[in-house]
Motif scaffolding. Sequence first.
Motif, PDB file in Angstrom:
ATOM      1  N   SER A 172       0.837  -1.208   0.000  1.00  0.00           N
ATOM      2  CA  SER A 172       0.000   0.000   0.000  1.00  0.00           C
ATOM      3  C   SER A 172       0.871   1.257   0.000  1.00  0.00           C
ATOM      4  N   ALA A 173       0.713   2.076  -1.037  1.00  0.00           N
ATOM      5  CA  ALA A 173       1.423   3.361  -1.136  1.00  0.00           C
ATOM      6  C   ALA A 173       2.919   3.250  -0.840  1.00  0.00           C
ATOM      7  N   PRO A 174       3.628   2.400  -1.565  1.00  0.00           N
ATOM      8  CA  PRO A 174       5.065   2.280  -1.307  1.00  0.00           C
ATOM      9  C   PRO A 174       5.798   3.573  -1.664  1.00  0.00           C
ATOM     10  N   LEU A 175       7.018   3.703  -1.120  1.00  0.00           N
ATOM     11  CA  LEU A 175       7.844   4.862  -1.448  1.00  0.00           C
ATOM     12  C   LEU A 175       8.272   4.756  -2.912  1.00  0.00           C
ATOM     13  N   ILE A 176       7.687   5.624  -3.747  1.00  0.00           N
ATOM     14  CA  ILE A 176       8.114   5.668  -5.145  1.00  0.00           C
ATOM     15  C   ILE A 176       8.153   7.128  -5.570  1.00  0.00           C
ATOM     16  N   MET A 177       8.930   7.380  -6.611  1.00  0.00           N
ATOM     17  CA  MET A 177       8.974   8.746  -7.109  1.00  0.00           C
ATOM     18  C   MET A 177       7.819   8.923  -8.093  1.00  0.00           C
ATOM     19  N   ALA A 178       6.975   9.939  -7.851  1.00  0.00           N
ATOM     20  CA  ALA A 178       5.867  10.200  -8.783  1.00  0.00           C
ATOM     21  C   ALA A 178       6.460  10.540 -10.148  1.00  0.00           C
ATOM     22  N   SER A 179       5.729  10.208 -11.202  1.00  0.00           N
ATOM     23  CA  SER A 179       6.292  10.381 -12.551  1.00  0.00           C
ATOM     24  C   SER A 179       6.564  11.853 -12.875  1.00  0.00           C
ATOM     25  N   ASP A 180       5.840  12.761 -12.208  1.00  0.00           N
ATOM     26  CA  ASP A 180       6.062  14.188 -12.473  1.00  0.00           C
ATOM     27  C   ASP A 180       6.865  14.878 -11.363  1.00  0.00           C
ATOM     28  N   ALA A 181       7.566  14.081 -10.553  1.00  0.00           N
ATOM     29  CA  ALA A 181       8.411  14.674  -9.505  1.00  0.00           C
ATOM     30  C   ALA A 181       9.808  14.963 -10.059  1.00  0.00           C
ATOM     31  N   ILE A 182      10.483  15.923  -9.431  1.00  0.00           N
ATOM     32  CA  ILE A 182      11.872  16.235  -9.793  1.00  0.00           C
ATOM     33  C   ILE A 182      12.768  15.605  -8.729  1.00  0.00           C
ATOM     34  N   ARG A 183      13.780  14.866  -9.144  1.00  0.00           N
ATOM     35  CA  ARG A 183      14.689  14.224  -8.190  1.00  0.00           C
ATOM     36  C   ARG A 183      15.730  15.213  -7.705  1.00  0.00           C
ATOM     37  N   LEU A 184      15.933  15.240  -6.393  1.00  0.00           N
ATOM     38  CA  LEU A 184      16.988  16.087  -5.820  1.00  0.00           C
ATOM     39  C   LEU A 184      17.894  15.183  -4.986  1.00  0.00           C
ATOM     40  N   ASP A 185      19.092  14.897  -5.498  1.00  0.00           N
ATOM     41  CA  ASP A 185      20.038  14.029  -4.792  1.00  0.00           C
ATOM     42  C   ASP A 185      20.917  14.906  -3.908  1.00  0.00           C
ATOM     43  N   THR A 186      20.793  14.744  -2.591  1.00  0.00           N
ATOM     44  CA  THR A 186      21.524  15.619  -1.661  1.00  0.00           C
ATOM     45  C   THR A 186      22.859  15.011  -1.206  1.00  0.00           C
ATOM     46  N   THR A 187      23.268  13.865  -1.808  1.00  0.00           N
ATOM     47  CA  THR A 187      24.579  13.307  -1.471  1.00  0.00           C
ATOM     48  C   THR A 187      25.618  14.374  -1.828  1.00  0.00           C
ATOM     49  N   GLY A 188      26.464  14.730  -0.896  1.00  0.00           N
ATOM     50  CA  GLY A 188      27.505  15.720  -1.194  1.00  0.00           C
ATOM     51  C   GLY A 188      27.022  17.163  -1.107  1.00  0.00           C
ATOM     52  N   LEU A 189      25.759  17.378  -0.820  1.00  0.00           N
ATOM     53  CA  LEU A 189      25.250  18.746  -0.651  1.00  0.00           C
ATOM     54  C   LEU A 189      25.036  19.030   0.840  1.00  0.00           C
ATOM     55  N   ASP A 190      25.457  20.215   1.298  1.00  0.00           N
ATOM     56  CA  ASP A 190      25.132  20.572   2.682  1.00  0.00           C
ATOM     57  C   ASP A 190      23.703  21.138   2.711  1.00  0.00           C
ATOM     58  N   VAL A 191      23.252  21.521   3.909  1.00  0.00           N
ATOM     59  CA  VAL A 191      21.865  21.972   4.042  1.00  0.00           C
ATOM     60  C   VAL A 191      21.593  23.170   3.133  1.00  0.00           C
ATOM     61  N   GLU A 192      22.505  24.159   3.164  1.00  0.00           N
ATOM     62  CA  GLU A 192      22.248  25.390   2.386  1.00  0.00           C
ATOM     63  C   GLU A 192      22.133  25.079   0.893  1.00  0.00           C
ATOM     64  N   LYS A 193      23.038  24.233   0.400  1.00  0.00           N
ATOM     65  CA  LYS A 193      23.001  23.906  -1.042  1.00  0.00           C
ATOM     66  C   LYS A 193      21.741  23.097  -1.370  1.00  0.00           C
ATOM     67  N   SER A 194      21.350  22.214  -0.477  1.00  0.00           N
ATOM     68  CA  SER A 194      20.145  21.406  -0.719  1.00  0.00           C
ATOM     69  C   SER A 194      18.907  22.302  -0.782  1.00  0.00           C
ATOM     70  N   VAL A 195      18.837  23.258   0.158  1.00  0.00           N
ATOM     71  CA  VAL A 195      17.676  24.164   0.201  1.00  0.00           C
ATOM     72  C   VAL A 195      17.670  25.046  -1.048  1.00  0.00           C
ATOM     73  N   ALA A 196      18.846  25.538  -1.423  1.00  0.00           N
ATOM     74  CA  ALA A 196      18.923  26.394  -2.618  1.00  0.00           C
ATOM     75  C   ALA A 196      18.463  25.617  -3.856  1.00  0.00           C
ATOM     76  N   ALA A 197      18.865  24.343  -3.932  1.00  0.00           N
ATOM     77  CA  ALA A 197      18.462  23.525  -5.082  1.00  0.00           C
ATOM     78  C   ALA A 197      16.946  23.309  -5.081  1.00  0.00           C
ATOM     79  N   ALA A 198      16.377  23.117  -3.887  1.00  0.00           N
ATOM     80  CA  ALA A 198      14.921  22.910  -3.792  1.00  0.00           C
ATOM     81  C   ALA A 198      14.173  24.182  -4.200  1.00  0.00           C
ATOM     82  N   ILE A 199      14.675  25.336  -3.753  1.00  0.00           N
ATOM     83  CA  ILE A 199      14.018  26.604  -4.121  1.00  0.00           C
ATOM     84  C   ILE A 199      14.100  26.791  -5.645  1.00  0.00           C
TER      85      ILE A 199
END
Length: 209
Positions: A172-199
Amino acid sequence: MIIAIDGPAASGKGTIARRLAAHYGLPHLDTGLLYRATARSLMERGERLENVDAAISAARGLALTDFDETQLRGAEMGEAASIMGAMPQVRAVLLDLQRQFAARQEGAILDGRDIGSIICPNAEVKIFVTAQSETRAQRRALELKSRGEKVDFAAVLADIQKRDERDSSRSSAPLIMASDAIRLDTTGLDVEKSVAAAIAIVENKTQKS
Ligand code: DC
């Protein structure tokens, strides 16, 4: 505007969601807390986590103001919440609560596992936050240490991998990426860079529409 943020444990989705909420002045719901609070309520009643009827009743008793985060954040509660999340009947009870939150006139940001796929399929922006499991385990280990919990890195990594497996393979409702979602890989990104990428993702999406 509704922003849906999904991703596995310790991917950074909660931090990103909180920061986006502050940036855009939107209310934020960390939906993992609903599953954690359900598990805690069950434990307080002395029920086994596998008791589906008791879990349904605990989920029905929740209100969005119930959460004492300090009691819900630990590793044990995360694992217990994942067991709750694998119960379709519990998910059905919590669905309404989440949709009510998302229906606020001013919009909302929700983060979890199934926000873009099930809870808010019409969200204007969907971000799927991810990171390598070792990176996520390092973050989780730091978080647990800062809470005063004893940390064994191998155990934290094993816990993350076990949760990934359960959250991704449940029927039921497994963790999957919705087909219209944008992937944001935060490996190697600190908090500020991750937030900036999300914005940047939000800005890009909203300018196009
Ligand atoms: O995001 P978190 O680590 O607080 O979530 C804890 C568990 O709750 C997660 O392993 C699975 C479950 N969960 C879920 O099934 N669906 C959600 N939308 C949020 C959490």
